[in-house]
Design a protein around this motif. Structure first.
Motif, mmCIF file in Angstrom:
data_model
loop_
_atom_site.group_PDB
_atom_site.id
_atom_site.type_symbol
_atom_site.label_atom_id
_atom_site.label_comp_id
_atom_site.label_asym_id
_atom_site.label_seq_id
_atom_site.Cartn_x
_atom_site.Cartn_y
_atom_site.Cartn_z
ATOM 1 N N ILE A 283 13.628 -54.642 -36.659
ATOM 2 C CA ILE A 283 13.334 -53.733 -37.783
ATOM 3 C C ILE A 283 14.635 -53.097 -38.296
ATOM 4 O O ILE A 283 14.884 -53.065 -39.505
ATOM 5 C CB ILE A 283 12.318 -52.641 -37.351
ATOM 6 C CG1 ILE A 283 10.971 -53.281 -37.046
ATOM 7 C CG2 ILE A 283 12.186 -51.564 -38.429
ATOM 8 C CD1 ILE A 283 9.945 -52.354 -36.396
ATOM 9 N N PRO B 118 7.584 -45.060 -34.134
ATOM 10 C CA PRO B 118 7.953 -44.436 -32.849
ATOM 11 C C PRO B 118 8.945 -45.323 -32.082
ATOM 12 O O PRO B 118 8.568 -46.000 -31.124
ATOM 13 C CB PRO B 118 6.597 -44.350 -32.137
ATOM 14 C CG PRO B 118 5.824 -45.517 -32.667
ATOM 15 C CD PRO B 118 6.306 -45.782 -34.064
ATOM 16 N N PHE C 174 12.372 -40.072 -38.170
ATOM 17 C CA PHE C 174 12.324 -38.899 -37.291
ATOM 18 C C PHE C 174 12.076 -39.375 -35.877
ATOM 19 O O PHE C 174 11.505 -40.436 -35.653
ATOM 20 C CB PHE C 174 11.255 -37.887 -37.737
ATOM 21 C CG PHE C 174 9.849 -38.250 -37.329
ATOM 22 C CD1 PHE C 174 9.063 -39.057 -38.115
ATOM 23 C CD2 PHE C 174 9.316 -37.789 -36.131
ATOM 24 C CE1 PHE C 174 7.775 -39.409 -37.732
ATOM 25 C CE2 PHE C 174 8.027 -38.131 -35.735
ATOM 26 C CZ PHE C 174 7.256 -38.940 -36.544
ATOM 27 N N GLY D 198 2.372 -43.878 -30.901
ATOM 28 C CA GLY D 198 3.532 -43.108 -30.427
ATOM 29 C C GLY D 198 3.483 -41.601 -30.603
ATOM 30 O O GLY D 198 4.472 -40.928 -30.351
ATOM 31 N N PHE E 299 -5.714 -47.246 -39.829
ATOM 32 C CA PHE E 299 -4.897 -46.386 -40.697
ATOM 33 C C PHE E 299 -4.758 -47.035 -42.084
ATOM 34 O O PHE E 299 -4.847 -46.359 -43.108
ATOM 35 C CB PHE E 299 -3.514 -46.148 -40.102
ATOM 36 C CG PHE E 299 -3.474 -45.223 -38.911
ATOM 37 C CD1 PHE E 299 -4.377 -44.177 -38.785
ATOM 38 C CD2 PHE E 299 -2.507 -45.368 -37.926
ATOM 39 C CE1 PHE E 299 -4.337 -43.304 -37.695
ATOM 40 C CE2 PHE E 299 -2.458 -44.500 -36.831
ATOM 41 C CZ PHE E 299 -3.373 -43.473 -36.714
ATOM 42 N N GLY F 270 8.148 -43.640 -40.107
ATOM 43 C CA GLY F 270 7.418 -42.833 -39.129
ATOM 44 C C GLY F 270 7.296 -43.600 -37.824
ATOM 45 O O GLY F 270 6.488 -43.232 -36.970
#
Ligand SMILES: C[S@@+](CC[C@H](N)C(=O)[O-])C[C@H]1O[C@@H](n2cnc3c(N)ncnc32)[C@H](O)[C@@H]1O
Length: 185
Positions: free
Chosen positions: A132, A120, A149, A18, A76, A118
């Motif tokens: 979620i 997206p 954000f 994202g 990641f 974090g």
């Protein structure tokens, strides 16, 4: 190196990654600035990517605070696993934030102080976002906070269906500029 890894993962998985670049130092600072690190017993992070917020939280949290970090992307996850292997009470999970309640129950944790995200939400499938947000609301302590954000305010209506109070702040020093949203039940 970090940015190259990020772009590679974005090309492979645009909807879940994202963003083409990790969050800036300024955005990371704004995400964690109001966290009460002295009182928090458990902090959760969703979607750490290459760890822009993770590192800030690790630098500020007490050793005794449990920090559970959930990353969906295996590459990641492996980068973070290596980078933060010696951190106390740092639990890194390769999985989806949708299953946060299941992961917490493994550690006998019911409620948490902060969830830093974090994710997206603008590009995630809507049903995944809803699962979620619903679990997030359930696991927040009475005065707990969900901090996320977004690059646009497009998903505000969705967040407002789950959280009663939302404070927002714009961070210009990020590519692209972003909004930090601090949400309470
Ligand atoms: C926009 S990137 C943010 C990375 C980092 N937090 C930053 O700000 O630089 C989104 C991250 O969320 C992860 N992600 C997407 N869906 C997820 C899910 N369901 N559960 C956990 N992580 C997820 C992606 O793999 C990616 O690392």
């Amino acid at each position: 190196m970090e940015i190259i890894n990020f772009i590679k993962q974005y090309i492979k998985n645009p909807r879940t990654v994202g963003a083409i670049a990790p969050s800036s130092e300024k955005l990371a600072y704004r995400m964690v600035e109001d966290i009460n690190f002295l009182n928090a017993t458990c902090i959760v992070e969703y979607g750490p990517g290459t760890g822009a917020f993770t590192e800030k939280i690790l630098n500020k949290k007490k050793n005794s605070t449990i920090f559970i970090v959930i990353e969906y992307n295996i590459e990641f996850y492996q980068i973070l696993k290596e980078e933060f292997k010696d951190e106390p009470n740092f639990i890194l999970i390769n999985g989806s934030a949708e299953n946060v309640k299941e992961y917490l129950s493994k550690y006998n944790i019911d409620k948490v102080d902060y969830i830093v995200s974090g994710l997206p939400f603008a590009s995630l499938p809507e049903d995944m976002s809803k699962r979620i947000l619903s679990s997030t609301k359930e696991i927040l302590k009475y005065k707990g906070e969900f901090i996320t954000f977004q690059y646009s305010l497009f998903k505000m209506k969705l967040f407002k269906t789950y959280f009663g109070k939302i404070k927002r702040k714009k961070v210009h020093l990020n590519l692209p500029p972003a909004y930090v949203l601090k949400c309470k039940n």
